[in-house]
Write a protein that holds these residues in place. Structure first.
Motif, PDB file in Angstrom:
ATOM      1  N   PRO A 181      77.011  50.434 -23.233  1.00  0.00           N
ATOM      2  CA  PRO A 181      76.131  49.509 -22.504  1.00  0.00           C
ATOM      3  C   PRO A 181      76.926  48.350 -21.902  1.00  0.00           C
ATOM      4  O   PRO A 181      77.817  47.804 -22.539  1.00  0.00           O
ATOM      5  CB  PRO A 181      75.157  49.005 -23.553  1.00  0.00           C
ATOM      6  N   THR A 182      76.588  48.001 -20.669  1.00  0.00           N
ATOM      7  CA  THR A 182      77.279  46.902 -20.009  1.00  0.00           C
ATOM      8  C   THR A 182      76.327  45.801 -19.541  1.00  0.00           C
ATOM      9  O   THR A 182      76.771  44.714 -19.219  1.00  0.00           O
ATOM     10  CB  THR A 182      78.097  47.396 -18.803  1.00  0.00           C
ATOM     11  N   THR A 183      75.041  46.118 -19.484  1.00  0.00           N
ATOM     12  CA  THR A 183      74.053  45.120 -19.059  1.00  0.00           C
ATOM     13  C   THR A 183      72.943  45.025 -20.102  1.00  0.00           C
ATOM     14  O   THR A 183      72.769  45.926 -20.930  1.00  0.00           O
ATOM     15  CB  THR A 183      73.415  45.492 -17.710  1.00  0.00           C
ATOM     16  N   LEU A 184      72.184  43.955 -20.004  1.00  0.00           N
ATOM     17  CA  LEU A 184      71.059  43.781 -20.914  1.00  0.00           C
ATOM     18  C   LEU A 184      70.078  44.944 -20.787  1.00  0.00           C
ATOM     19  O   LEU A 184      69.546  45.442 -21.774  1.00  0.00           O
ATOM     20  CB  LEU A 184      70.381  42.442 -20.615  1.00  0.00           C
TER      21      LEU A 184
ATOM     22  N   LYS B 282      55.779  40.419 -15.263  1.00  0.00           N
ATOM     23  CA  LYS B 282      54.399  40.453 -14.777  1.00  0.00           C
ATOM     24  C   LYS B 282      53.897  39.023 -14.674  1.00  0.00           C
ATOM     25  O   LYS B 282      54.481  38.103 -15.257  1.00  0.00           O
ATOM     26  CB  LYS B 282      53.514  41.261 -15.718  1.00  0.00           C
ATOM     27  N   ASN B 283      52.852  38.853 -13.896  1.00  0.00           N
ATOM     28  CA  ASN B 283      52.294  37.513 -13.835  1.00  0.00           C
ATOM     29  C   ASN B 283      51.472  37.270 -15.093  1.00  0.00           C
ATOM     30  O   ASN B 283      50.876  38.166 -15.658  1.00  0.00           O
ATOM     31  CB  ASN B 283      51.477  37.283 -12.568  1.00  0.00           C
TER      32      ASN B 283
ATOM     33  N   MET C 151      58.355  37.834 -18.765  1.00  0.00           N
ATOM     34  CA  MET C 151      59.258  38.978 -18.794  1.00  0.00           C
ATOM     35  C   MET C 151      59.416  39.427 -20.239  1.00  0.00           C
ATOM     36  O   MET C 151      59.398  38.589 -21.147  1.00  0.00           O
ATOM     37  CB  MET C 151      60.609  38.609 -18.197  1.00  0.00           C
ATOM     38  N   GLU C 152      59.561  40.717 -20.421  1.00  0.00           N
ATOM     39  CA  GLU C 152      59.700  41.259 -21.773  1.00  0.00           C
ATOM     40  C   GLU C 152      60.852  42.252 -21.811  1.00  0.00           C
ATOM     41  O   GLU C 152      61.011  43.076 -20.916  1.00  0.00           O
ATOM     42  CB  GLU C 152      58.403  41.956 -22.186  1.00  0.00           C
TER      43      GLU C 152
ATOM     44  N   HIS D 270      60.563  40.332 -10.791  1.00  0.00           N
ATOM     45  CA  HIS D 270      61.304  39.212 -11.385  1.00  0.00           C
ATOM     46  C   HIS D 270      62.273  39.649 -12.493  1.00  0.00           C
ATOM     47  O   HIS D 270      63.221  38.944 -12.803  1.00  0.00           O
ATOM     48  CB  HIS D 270      60.334  38.165 -11.948  1.00  0.00           C
ATOM     49  N   HIS D 271      62.055  40.787 -13.087  1.00  0.00           N
ATOM     50  CA  HIS D 271      62.881  41.225 -14.218  1.00  0.00           C
ATOM     51  C   HIS D 271      64.285  41.673 -13.823  1.00  0.00           C
ATOM     52  O   HIS D 271      65.169  41.745 -14.665  1.00  0.00           O
ATOM     53  CB  HIS D 271      62.186  42.367 -14.961  1.00  0.00           C
ATOM     54  N   VAL D 272      64.517  41.961 -12.562  1.00  0.00           N
ATOM     55  CA  VAL D 272      65.777  42.576 -12.156  1.00  0.00           C
ATOM     56  C   VAL D 272      67.004  41.725 -12.509  1.00  0.00           C
ATOM     57  O   VAL D 272      67.954  42.250 -13.112  1.00  0.00           O
ATOM     58  CB  VAL D 272      65.744  42.960 -10.660  1.00  0.00           C
ATOM     59  N   PRO D 273      67.066  40.427 -12.185  1.00  0.00           N
ATOM     60  CA  PRO D 273      68.260  39.660 -12.587  1.00  0.00           C
ATOM     61  C   PRO D 273      68.506  39.686 -14.097  1.00  0.00           C
ATOM     62  O   PRO D 273      69.655  39.709 -14.542  1.00  0.00           O
ATOM     63  CB  PRO D 273      67.960  38.238 -12.100  1.00  0.00           C
TER      64      PRO D 273
END
Length: 109
Positions: free
Chosen positions: A6-9, A19-20, A28-29, A97-100
């Motif tokens: 694994p290299t990313t979260l 989600k809003n 974010m979860e 919004h979760h992408v970063p």
């Protein structure tokens, strides 16, 4: 075939989603695969309010984080940059919004 390191979260998670949470908040979860992944994601020296503030260009004091070890989940909430469905809202459902967060590189070991 061996599993890639694994290299990313996002690599540690079953799912990273956003989600809003009403017209003024984003939630974010991170649903981590196991306790080891949770340990990394919940480490306050790696993922904390300051990290989230830098990723999303928001005030650190506005970030709320909830670590839930019994579920291997980290939940993050912060105010939306503009209210939901307003003229400048580019993501009505906050679904992107979760992408970063998902592509955040893991700390060097």
């Amino acid at each position: 075939m061996a599993e890639a390191t694994p290299t990313t979260l996002g690599d540690l998670a079953y799912e990273v989603r956003s989600k809003n949470a009403g017209p003024f908040w984003v939630t974010m979860e991170l649903f981590l695969r196991d306790a080891d992944g949770y340990r990394i994601a919940a480490d306050e020296t790696f993922l904390n309010e300051g990290t989230v503030a830098r990723l999303y260009g928001i005030d650190e004091a506005d970030v709320q984080m909830f670590r839930i070890p019994s579920l291997n989940v980290v939940k993050i909430s912060f105010p939306r940059p503009v209210s939901q469905a307003s003229l400048r809202d580019r993501d009505v459902h906050s679904g992107q919004h979760h992408v970063p967060l998902a592509v955040l590189p893991l700390p060097a070991t």
